[in-house]
Design an enzyme around this catalytic site. Structure first.
Site, PDB file in Angstrom:
ATOM      1  N   ASP A 197     -16.494 -55.032 -43.374  1.00 42.06           N
ATOM      2  CA  ASP A 197     -16.582 -54.640 -41.969  1.00 42.06           C
ATOM      3  C   ASP A 197     -15.338 -55.239 -41.327  1.00 42.06           C
ATOM      4  O   ASP A 197     -15.236 -56.459 -41.199  1.00 42.06           O
ATOM      5  CB  ASP A 197     -17.851 -55.207 -41.319  1.00 42.06           C
ATOM      6  N   HIS A 198     -14.394 -54.378 -40.953  1.00 41.88           N
ATOM      7  CA  HIS A 198     -13.080 -54.937 -40.600  1.00 41.88           C
ATOM      8  C   HIS A 198     -13.136 -55.809 -39.347  1.00 41.88           C
ATOM      9  O   HIS A 198     -12.223 -56.593 -39.107  1.00 41.88           O
ATOM     10  CB  HIS A 198     -12.017 -53.841 -40.504  1.00 41.88           C
ATOM     11  N   HIS A 260     -20.156 -53.044 -36.706  1.00 37.87           N
ATOM     12  CA  HIS A 260     -19.262 -53.900 -35.922  1.00 37.87           C
ATOM     13  C   HIS A 260     -19.989 -54.672 -34.809  1.00 37.87           C
ATOM     14  O   HIS A 260     -19.836 -55.886 -34.673  1.00 37.87           O
ATOM     15  CB  HIS A 260     -18.154 -53.076 -35.268  1.00 37.87           C
TER      16      HIS A 260
END
Ligand code: BG6
Length: 511
Positions: A197-198, A260
């Site tokens: 999950d960036h 996010h």
């Protein structure tokens, strides 16, 4: 004294040893993610001394290319990014030697993701430590993972590691996320899987643990006794761009929330883990997500707001509405904005609402977490000109600028007692000479060294979807209307009403 230099050391960066040598096999090597983020990240990692001699990349995709063709393609793209100041690819110019180092280690394997022959060919090409990166559309996750396992490519032998990185979307709903986890865990060990999950690669998000747990002053206040409510915002100025084929059946809720937004919520709200060990951290994140009270039928209508951008302005230019964008249905009800009021049903957070919002084509690009503290008693100001006290707020800026602001009241100089709002402001850029980065550098490095702290475990993913599923069901049943908002604004009026009903306001989204 130069505080920045004293804190940061000569390079302004925490030092790390290079990752062990490995081969990074990228499925989707000709795709957007590889070009926009993975290649600039590898280049930045090389510059930071995080890669070593034996590192290689094997790109896999369906288009016909040879190694040299692939190298030329990527060189052209990265040069384009480096000369584009507005690019999100985080490059300050291009150091020809550093890029040359990466370029010379790029190889290409043409092949279909669903064809056994692709994996047979890969087996001939790779040995030792390998990271398989799935930068592919979600429909290929199951076939690629199955082929990788069945061909023996995931088998770890002679101390060599075999790891797989799975990008989002991790499922389309709770059932599909569970099915994907079940498939993965039937084929490989959880320790080999890195669900990326960036947002967890963003420096301020990682700093949340340091902020909360390394400072004696914050954690004692971090609970329902002192905190009134929390706001989590991820506002974007971009529209759907060229992604409508993906976005139309997805929408803001699926695209941003279970992943996010809930990662930001979990990092803000979790209990202190008993160590920095990956499983200790992920266990606390799972627990807090499992404590989020699902919105039942009545509460979806009350506590969830969906919006869709109409025509408006963005960055000073007129922009079209979502329904006029290419590949979007003229009567689309896909939301490009979502806001919700959540409660965390545990001892620390009982009675403290968490308001979460995210949207496209909003007034500004800003991701932040705002912790609103309870107001001090007004009693002793009764006989002064001060009519009301403003509660303290801590703003954790995630992007575009990274830092933390603490707002408090101070006496305005002069003979009468008047209060003004002041801020203590910490900006990363003032203290640390942080080089440009995409956010993927630390995550790629963590995969290579085998640290899964900032990756989602199966139970984290499922806990996120479990909160979102009742909302999806209600939307599906037609119980949540999508409200229009003009591009370049703060979202639909109903989202303001969501807080006003509780006597609260969103922190303004002004530039
Ligand atoms: C992606 C979403 O995961 O995150 C996009 O699919 C969104 O729709 C993006 O724009 C936001 O990431 P960032 O790092 O630009 O805030």
């Amino acid at each position: 004294m130069d505080v920045a230099a004293a804190l940061a050391g000569p390079e302004g960066l925490a030092k790390a040893d290079p990752a062990p040598s490995c081969t990074l096999v990228i499925f989707g090597a000709a795709g957007d993610l590889t070009k926009r983020l993975l290649m600039p990240s590898l280049y930045n990692m090389q510059q930071a001394g995080l890669l070593q001699e034996g590192f290689t990349v094997v790109g896999v995709d369906r288009v016909a290319r040879d190694d040299n063709g692939y190298r030329s393609d990527l060189t052209e793209t990265i040069q384009g990014f480096a000369s584009d100041k507005g690019s999100e690819s985080a490059l300050d110019g291009l150091n020809a030697d550093a890029w040359g180092w990466v370029r010379d280690r790029l190889f290409y394997q043409a092949g279909d993701f669903e064809d056994t022959a692709t994996y047979d060919a890969l087996k001939q090409r790779v040995s030792g430590n390998c990271v398989f990166y799935l930068a592919v559309a979600a429909r290929f996750f199951a076939p690629v993972l199955t082929h990788l396992a069945d061909s023996g490519l995931m088998t770890e032998a002679d101390d060599a590691f075999r790891r797989v990185v799975v990008e989002k979307p991790f499922g389309h709903d709770l059932a599909s996320a569970k099915a994907l986890n079940a498939l993965i865990l039937a084929k490989m060990d959880e320790s080999q899987v890195f669900r990326i999950d960036h947002f967890l690669g963003k420096e301020t998000v990682q700093n949340l643990m340091a902020l909360r747990f390394s400072n004696g002053i914050f954690e004692p206040l971090w609970n329902r006794n002192y905190i009134d409510h929390v706001q989590i915002t991820a506002a974007e100025t971009v529209g759907v761009e060229r992604r409508a084929k993906f976005y139309e059946p997805t929408g803001a809720l699926r695209d941003m929330v279970p992943n996010h937004m809930f990662q930001l919520l979990a990092m803000t709200a979790m209990e202190p883990p008993n160590s920095f060990d990956a499983d200790a951290v992920r266990a606390e994140k799972a627990k807090v997500l499992q404590a989020v009270k699902p919105l039942d039928t009545g509460r979806v209508a009350r506590d969830l707001v969906r919006g869709q951008y109409g025509p408006g302005t963005s960055g000073g230019k007129d922009t079209q509405g979502y329904r006029q964008e290419p590949d979007v249905a003229a009567d689309s009800t896909t939301e490009t904005y979502i806001a919700m009021r959540l409660n965390i049903d545990n001892f620390r957070w009982a009675g403290v609402p968490f308001y979460v919002r995210t949207g496209k084509r909003m007034a500004v690009r800003r991701t932040e977490i705002v912790v609103h503290f309870k107001q001090a008693p007004h009693a002793m100001f009764r006989s002064t000109p001060v009519e009301a006290l403003t509660p303290n707020a801590m703003v954790i800026h995630v992007q575009p600028s990274e830092g933390i602001t603490l707002n408090f009241s101070a006496k305005v100089p002069g003979p009468t007692l008047q209060l003004g709002r002041v801020a203590m402001d910490f900006r990363y850029a003032d203290y640390f000479n942080t080089p440009s980065n995409t956010g993927y550098e630390t995550l790629l490095y963590d995969v290579m060294i085998g640290d899964a702290t900032f990756f989602q475990r199966a139970d984290n993913v499922e806990a996120g979807w479990a909160v979102v599923q009742p909302m999806l069901d209600e939307i599906e049943a037609g119980h949540s209307e999508v409200q229009p908002y003009a591009a370049g604004t703060s979202g639909p009026a109903a989202a303001d009403a969501l807080l006003e009903r509780d006597g609260r306001h969103w922190l303004a989204l002004s530039a």
